[in-house]
Design an enzyme around this catalytic site. Structure first.
Site, PDB file in Angstrom:
ATOM      1  CE  LYS A  32      38.890  59.641  68.340  1.00 37.31           C
ATOM      2  NZ  LYS A  32      39.782  58.734  67.617  1.00 37.31           N
ATOM      3  CB  THR A  33      42.829  55.722  70.767  1.00 40.22           C
ATOM      4  OG1 THR A  33      42.569  56.764  69.821  1.00 40.22           O
ATOM      5  CG2 THR A  33      43.757  54.692  70.134  1.00 40.22           C
ATOM      6  CG  ASP A 215      38.916  56.133  65.567  1.00 36.35           C
ATOM      7  OD1 ASP A 215      38.119  56.703  66.333  1.00 36.35           O
ATOM      8  OD2 ASP A 215      40.140  56.411  65.533  1.00 36.35           O
ATOM      9  CD  GLU A 216      38.196  60.740  64.625  1.00 34.62           C
ATOM     10  OE1 GLU A 216      37.094  61.288  64.777  1.00 34.62           O
ATOM     11  OE2 GLU A 216      39.229  61.107  65.209  1.00 34.62           O
ATOM     12  CD  GLN A 246      36.130  65.989  68.292  1.00 42.55           C
ATOM     13  OE1 GLN A 246      37.272  66.174  67.875  1.00 42.55           O
ATOM     14  NE2 GLN A 246      35.869  65.109  69.247  1.00 42.55           N
ATOM     15  NE  ARG A 605      41.434  69.310  68.374  1.00 43.73           N
ATOM     16  CZ  ARG A 605      40.988  68.096  68.677  1.00 43.73           C
ATOM     17  NH1 ARG A 605      41.801  67.059  68.606  1.00 43.73           N
ATOM     18  NH2 ARG A 605      39.748  67.896  69.058  1.00 43.73           N
TER      19      ARG A 605
END
Length: 673
Positions: A32-33, A215-216, A246, A605
């Protein structure tokens, strides 16, 4: 091949869609980044936005720094310097600073951190009960994040306790205004409220916002969503990047409803799914996908990967919590030797901070280095908080908590009696403590020597405050540290090794501010405000070769080659709520869904191997209680493949492992071994 051409089709679609609103559903590890940074470059290169009209919003300073660095690699320097890449709170602060008059704020105002808010509340309710004060802080924060002012909170209160909290909220809000201060939540709330009612202000900021990237997005609260809507206006040029699977911050006001509302509020919303995972093996992703299937889906998706099957996910049962810690450490040590890896390749993730202690003890016994996320951050150290108080006071002389800390650190003969008299006079005059130092009425309230000290202190602050708005940070900080005798203070209060470490922190802080001041061509006052925001947002984790001990919440956004999730038991993960909470019904179902998302975050993770442990008995309140494995293990279709081990057996195996490691290369074990 260009970076854009190397992206997968879904990533390229997300980058190219610039006409109208776009929601990018970015699964864990789906890049995503990279999508956000490439979209920033595309917006500017295509001429659809000037660089100074692109605003990218993140939740942590670390994420902002990472995004800023990645953008610098793909755009010209002049473009990178013109972009706005910041946290929500830093963006709100920028608006308040630039538009102070529109918000009814003075040009200099203070930002109250949690400690300052705690002190204000403690004074208002006349209690030192830390649990009650934390609950008040949390309740007021949730009200602010939900867009409720004190009057609205009073109307909504349904019992005596809520009425009391709302009245405290009203007094707390009035106190902040009297101090010419805002708290952390106000950095979002005040801009959202004022943009809604001030048409001219709204027009100015909508003109500045050519394209907004968030973002997020699943972590936004009600106020943050309002701010986004007001900034994008009718043009609706925005890109929201998030993942409903998430969403793990409901406890602090975040709401997944913000994702649900987007298609309703923006009918022309383009939804792009990023389902290719670049992080984890298929075995890990299979466990994650199977787990999250039990939750209702806003936007169904299934993660997949080209990384191959990988190691099977293992379940580690233990007889008790001591055996669990010893087993995890033993397995980790053996795994590291087998893989010839680094300690920093490993993370131990748990539901609550209270679980860390027994793992710390096991790691220390084996002399394994570790980093504790959630430990004392750089900005929480006493010496840094001392200097931050001085800097806050230079930026705003009406900051009473900063004055109290600065005037008493280092000590200069001003004690509690003098400060109490000054505080009472300030209250009577409806003025700040600093301003009241110069009142003639103070002459009759304090001893001549203390009055002289106070006025010398105030004169010094005034001189330094004036220079702080004009001069760079480095030389002026050196002069201030020397003038207040801070180094003798540090070495006069601790043993030499401790004092030396504390002084290194001071010089590191000084050098960091000086570098920011020089590189950004900013004054001491300006970089001090930046430091205040960073201190509130981020923890500092040393970048060392060490095992990471972390809560699952704190691990969000991170990844590790090898992950151990511990305490996978009913009542811990999932946590089943507090005493008195519903065990059935909608609230209980929602709580389990939140916990399932938390477990999903923990599982995703891991890159190459995942190990999940639980114990059959756990010590609670000095007594052992029986435990049951987490329902999430069944949902992931993971089975135990071994019997629980006792702590004594694990220690014997650890002793054998140590003996093996201590033998010279090529030697053979003894017959007894």
């Amino acid at each position: 091949m260009s970076s854009f051409q190397q992206m997968n089709p879904a990533q390229r679609e997300a980058v190219r869609h610039t006409e109208g609103p776009c929601l990018v559903l970015a699964g864990a590890g789906s890049g995503k980044t990279r999508v956000i940074t490439e979209k920033i470059a595309h917006l500017v290169a295509s001429g659809q936005c000037r660089a100074d009209q692109v605003i990218a919003i993140t939740f942590t300073n670390k994420a902002s720094e990472e995004m800023r660095e990645r953008v610098k690699r793909i755009v010209p320097p002049e473009v990178a310097s013109a972009l706005t890449v910041s946290t929500f709170h830093a963006f709100g602060l920028r608006m308040l600073r630039l538009e102070a008059a529109a918000f009814g704020l003075p040009s200099k105002f203070s930002i109250f951190g949690p400690d300052d808010s705690h002190s204000v509340l403690q004074g208002l309710v006349a209690t030192a009960d830390p649990a009650l004060l934390r609950r008040m802080q949390s309740t007021i924060s949730l009200w602010k994040n939900a867009g409720l002012d004190p009057d609205s909170a009073l109307v909504a209160a349904q019992n005596d306790d809520a009425h009391r909290m709302a009245r405290v909220y009203r007094d707390y809000d009035a106190t902040l205004r009297a101090y010419r201060a805002v708290d952390f939540d106000d950095l979002i709330g005040l801009p959202a409220r004022q943009l809604a009612i001030d048409e001219a202000l709204r027009a100015r900021w909508q003109a500045r916002c050519g394209h907004l990237l968030i973002d997020e997005y699943q972590d936004t609260n009600v106020r943050q969503y309002e701010l986004v809507r007001l900034l994008v206006g009718d043009r609706t040029a925005f890109t929201a990047v998030g993942d409903d699977d998430q969403a793990i911050y409901a406890w602090r006001g975040a709401t997944v409803d913000n994702l649900r509302r987007l298609p309703e509020d923006y009918p022309n919303l383009r939804v792009v799914m990023l389902e290719q995972n670049y992080r984890s093996s298929l075995a890990i992703l299979r466990a994650a996908n199977t787990l999250i299937e039990s939750n209702p889906k806003l936007f169904p998706k299934t993660l997949w990967s080209n990384h191959g099957e990988g190691d099977p996910v293992t379940v580690i049962p233990a007889a008790d919590d001591e055996a669990e810690a010893e087993t995890v450490v033993m397995r980790m040590s053996g795994h590291r030797i087998q893989r010839q890896g680094r300690w920093s390749d490993y993370a131990i993730l748990y539901r609550g901070n209270h679980q860390a202690r027994i793992f710390e003890q096991a790691l220390r016994r084996e002399r394994i280095p570790y980093v504790l996320s959630g430990g004392t951050s750089f900005f929480e150290r006493a010496e840094i908080r001392d200097l931050m108080a001085w800097l806050r006071l230079l930026c705003n002389q009406d900051d009473d908590p900063a004055l109290i800390r600065a005037v008493t650190t280092p000590r200069r003969g001003v004690g509690p009696t003098t400060l109490e008299a000054l505080g009472k006079l300030a209250s009577e005059r409806h003025a700040s403590m600093f301003e009241s130092i110069f009142s003639e009425r103070l002459v009759a309230l304090v001893q001549p020597r203390q009055l002289e000290t106070l006025r010398e202190f105030a004169d010094f602050v005034n001189r330094m405050s004036d220079r702080a708005t004009k001069e760079a940070a480095g030389p002026l900080l050196d002069e201030i540290l020397s003038a207040i005798d801070y180094k003798p203070h540090v070495f006069g209060n601790d043993a030499e090794p401790v004092a030396e470490a504390r002084w290194r922190n001071v010089t590191d802080f000084r050098d960091w501010l000086a570098k920011r001041s020089e590189e950004d061509d900013k004054t001491l006052a300006e970089v001090a405000q930046q430091a205040a925001i960073i201190a509130m947002i981020d923890k500092n984790d040393p970048d060392t070769d060490a095992v990471r001990l972390s809560t699952i919440h704190a691990s969000k956004g991170l990844e590790f080659p090898h992950v151990f999730i511990v305490g996978a038991e009913e009542g811990i993960l999932p946590h089943l709520g507090r005493e008195g909470d519903e065990t059935e019904g909608p609230a209980a179902v929602a709580r389990i869904e939140d916990e399932r998302r938390l477990m999903y975050v923990a599982v995703t993770r891991a890159q190459r191997s995942l190990h999940i442990s639980w114990c059959k008995r756990r010590k609670q309140a000095r007594a052992m209680s029986s435990r049951e494995p987490s329902r999430f293990l069944r949902e992931m279709k993971l089975a135990e493949n071994e019997a629980p081990v006792e702590a004594a057996d694990v220690r014997n195996r650890l002793a054998d492992l140590r003996a093996l490691l201590s033998r010279p290369p090529g030697s053979k074990p003894s017959p007894a071994g």
